[in-house]
Motif scaffolding. Structure first.
Motif, PDB file in Angstrom:
ATOM      1  N   PRO A   1       7.072  20.283  -3.287  1.00  0.00           N
ATOM      2  CA  PRO A   1       7.098  21.592  -3.950  1.00  0.00           C
ATOM      3  C   PRO A   1       8.505  21.957  -4.404  1.00  0.00           C
ATOM      4  O   PRO A   1       9.497  21.340  -4.009  1.00  0.00           O
ATOM      5  N   LEU A   2       8.574  22.999  -5.240  1.00  0.00           N
ATOM      6  CA  LEU A   2       9.853  23.441  -5.785  1.00  0.00           C
ATOM      7  C   LEU A   2       9.918  24.962  -5.780  1.00  0.00           C
ATOM      8  O   LEU A   2       8.921  25.633  -6.051  1.00  0.00           O
ATOM      9  N   SER A   3      11.099  25.461  -5.477  1.00  0.00           N
ATOM     10  CA  SER A   3      11.343  26.887  -5.631  1.00  0.00           C
ATOM     11  C   SER A   3      12.796  27.088  -6.026  1.00  0.00           C
ATOM     12  O   SER A   3      13.703  26.778  -5.265  1.00  0.00           O
ATOM     13  N   LEU A   4      13.002  27.586  -7.231  1.00  0.00           N
ATOM     14  CA  LEU A   4      14.338  27.932  -7.715  1.00  0.00           C
ATOM     15  C   LEU A   4      14.404  29.442  -7.860  1.00  0.00           C
ATOM     16  O   LEU A   4      13.478  30.061  -8.369  1.00  0.00           O
ATOM     17  N   GLU A   5      15.510  30.008  -7.432  1.00  0.00           N
ATOM     18  CA  GLU A   5      15.613  31.460  -7.449  1.00  0.00           C
ATOM     19  C   GLU A   5      16.749  31.925  -8.355  1.00  0.00           C
ATOM     20  O   GLU A   5      17.796  31.286  -8.442  1.00  0.00           O
ATOM     21  N   CYS A   6      16.504  33.056  -8.974  1.00  0.00           N
ATOM     22  CA  CYS A   6      17.484  33.667  -9.866  1.00  0.00           C
ATOM     23  C   CYS A   6      17.505  35.160  -9.569  1.00  0.00           C
ATOM     24  O   CYS A   6      16.448  35.791  -9.485  1.00  0.00           O
ATOM     25  N   THR A   7      18.700  35.715  -9.400  1.00  0.00           N
ATOM     26  CA  THR A   7      18.814  37.156  -9.205  1.00  0.00           C
ATOM     27  C   THR A   7      19.901  37.710 -10.114  1.00  0.00           C
ATOM     28  O   THR A   7      20.881  37.030 -10.431  1.00  0.00           O
ATOM     29  N   VAL A   8      19.705  38.931 -10.520  1.00  0.00           N
ATOM     30  CA  VAL A   8      20.640  39.607 -11.405  1.00  0.00           C
ATOM     31  C   VAL A   8      21.143  40.863 -10.718  1.00  0.00           C
ATOM     32  O   VAL A   8      20.365  41.564 -10.059  1.00  0.00           O
ATOM     33  N   GLU A   9      22.418  41.144 -10.881  1.00  0.00           N
ATOM     34  CA  GLU A   9      23.011  42.349 -10.312  1.00  0.00           C
ATOM     35  C   GLU A   9      23.618  43.198 -11.423  1.00  0.00           C
ATOM     36  O   GLU A   9      24.071  42.680 -12.431  1.00  0.00           O
ATOM     37  N   GLY A  10      23.634  44.508 -11.193  1.00  0.00           N
ATOM     38  CA  GLY A  10      24.358  45.387 -12.103  1.00  0.00           C
ATOM     39  C   GLY A  10      23.583  45.861 -13.303  1.00  0.00           C
ATOM     40  O   GLY A  10      24.170  46.454 -14.220  1.00  0.00           O
ATOM     41  N   THR A  11      22.281  45.627 -13.324  1.00  0.00           N
ATOM     42  CA  THR A  11      21.468  46.119 -14.427  1.00  0.00           C
ATOM     43  C   THR A  11      20.069  46.401 -13.912  1.00  0.00           C
ATOM     44  O   THR A  11      19.684  45.912 -12.841  1.00  0.00           O
ATOM     45  N   SER A  12      19.321  47.180 -14.648  1.00  0.00           N
ATOM     46  CA  SER A  12      17.963  47.507 -14.239  1.00  0.00           C
ATOM     47  C   SER A  12      16.977  47.116 -15.329  1.00  0.00           C
ATOM     48  O   SER A  12      17.289  47.194 -16.520  1.00  0.00           O
ATOM     49  N   ASN A  13      15.800  46.672 -14.870  1.00  0.00           N
ATOM     50  CA  ASN A  13      14.708  46.302 -15.772  1.00  0.00           C
ATOM     51  C   ASN A  13      15.143  45.341 -16.880  1.00  0.00           C
ATOM     52  O   ASN A  13      14.861  45.560 -18.053  1.00  0.00           O
ATOM     53  N   PRO A  14      15.831  44.269 -16.511  1.00  0.00           N
ATOM     54  CA  PRO A  14      16.221  43.301 -17.551  1.00  0.00           C
ATOM     55  C   PRO A  14      15.041  42.434 -17.956  1.00  0.00           C
ATOM     56  O   PRO A  14      14.075  42.280 -17.201  1.00  0.00           O
ATOM     57  N   ASN A  15      15.116  41.866 -19.151  1.00  0.00           N
ATOM     58  CA  ASN A  15      14.246  40.736 -19.480  1.00  0.00           C
ATOM     59  C   ASN A  15      14.820  39.507 -18.770  1.00  0.00           C
ATOM     60  O   ASN A  15      16.034  39.328 -18.739  1.00  0.00           O
ATOM     61  N   LEU A  16      13.960  38.687 -18.218  1.00  0.00           N
ATOM     62  CA  LEU A  16      14.414  37.493 -17.504  1.00  0.00           C
ATOM     63  C   LEU A  16      13.774  36.258 -18.117  1.00  0.00           C
ATOM     64  O   LEU A  16      12.623  36.305 -18.576  1.00  0.00           O
TER      65      LEU A  16
END
Lengths: 111, 115
Positions: free
Chosen positions: A18-33
């Motif tokens: 299995p695979l799990s890659l994670e991405c997190t964003v800081e300093g903004t709200s409701n971004p498109n990802l």
């Protein structure tokens, strides 16, 4: 200021795992990802994008899936990896209709 | 390591004007070079590429020539249209062969074309 994190930076996995890659964003709200993949010697391919929590759009049929459990968290997953899943995976974010900012990427090698 | 420097903009032009967006790179060897475009509300897509020195990539009226002597890959279009309004990314050298070298994109250049 806004920052985007991805982990792990490098990953080597056997076929069928299995695979799990994670991405997190800081300093903004409701971004498109966004999740992109670049296979060796090829251009970027958009895999998934999300405009809000729980909303996922898939651009191409594949062995991968994506989820957005929180506003600034975007996860790329697979139940069973294939050799063709090898590549460089980039997460990106944007305020809607503006330019995208990319994370540092994850290099995935499937053996 | 490999890197790219792209003109940041924003760039605002009238329809039918000439466009140049500068991009220079540093790299070892002779990597492939790419320009990507992002139209409003969409993801990135490949615009054009060049795979070796003196190659000219072209698509949709856009051109870019891989110039080894100046390490540049400037994007040009002779007559822009309103529909060309988008964000343009010069993609850094991608490691050749079967390597998956780390990529560090620039932030892109916003182009707005007015009628």
């Amino acid at each position: 200021s806004q920052t985007i994190h991805q982990w792990p930076a490098t990953l080597v996995q056997p076929v069928g795992s299995p695979l799990s890659l994670e991405c997190t964003v800081e300093g903004t709200s409701n971004p498109n990802l966004y999740w992109y993949r670049q296979a060796a010697g090829r251009g970027l391919q958009l895999l998934f994008y999300s405009v809000g929590i729980g909303q996922i759009s898939s651009e191409v049929p594949q062995n991968l899936s994506a989820s957005r459990p929180q506003d600034r968290q975007f996860i790329l997953s697979s139940k069973k990896l294939l050799l063709s899943d090898s590549g460089f995976y980039l997460c990106a974010w944007s305020v809607p209709l503006t330019k995208q900012f990319f994370g540092p990427g994850t290099r995935l090698t499937v053996l | 390591g490999d890197s790219v420097t792209q003109m940041e903009g924003p760039v605002t032009l009238s329809e039918e004007a000439f466009l140049t967006i500068n991009c220079t790179y540093t790299a070892t060897g002779y990597p492939s070079l790419f320009w990507y475009v992002q139209y409003p509300g969409e993801g990135l897509q490949l615009l054009l590429k060049a795979t070796k020195a003196d190659d000219k990539g072209s698509n949709k009226g856009f051109e870019a020539t891989y110039r080894k002597e100046t390490t540049s890959f400037h994007l040009e279009k002779g007559s822009v249209q309103v529909s060309d309004s988008a964000v343009y990314f010069c993609a850094p050298p991608a490691a050749g062969g079967t390597s998956y070298g780390k990529l560090t994109f620039g932030q892109g250049t916003i182009l707005t074309v007015h009628p």
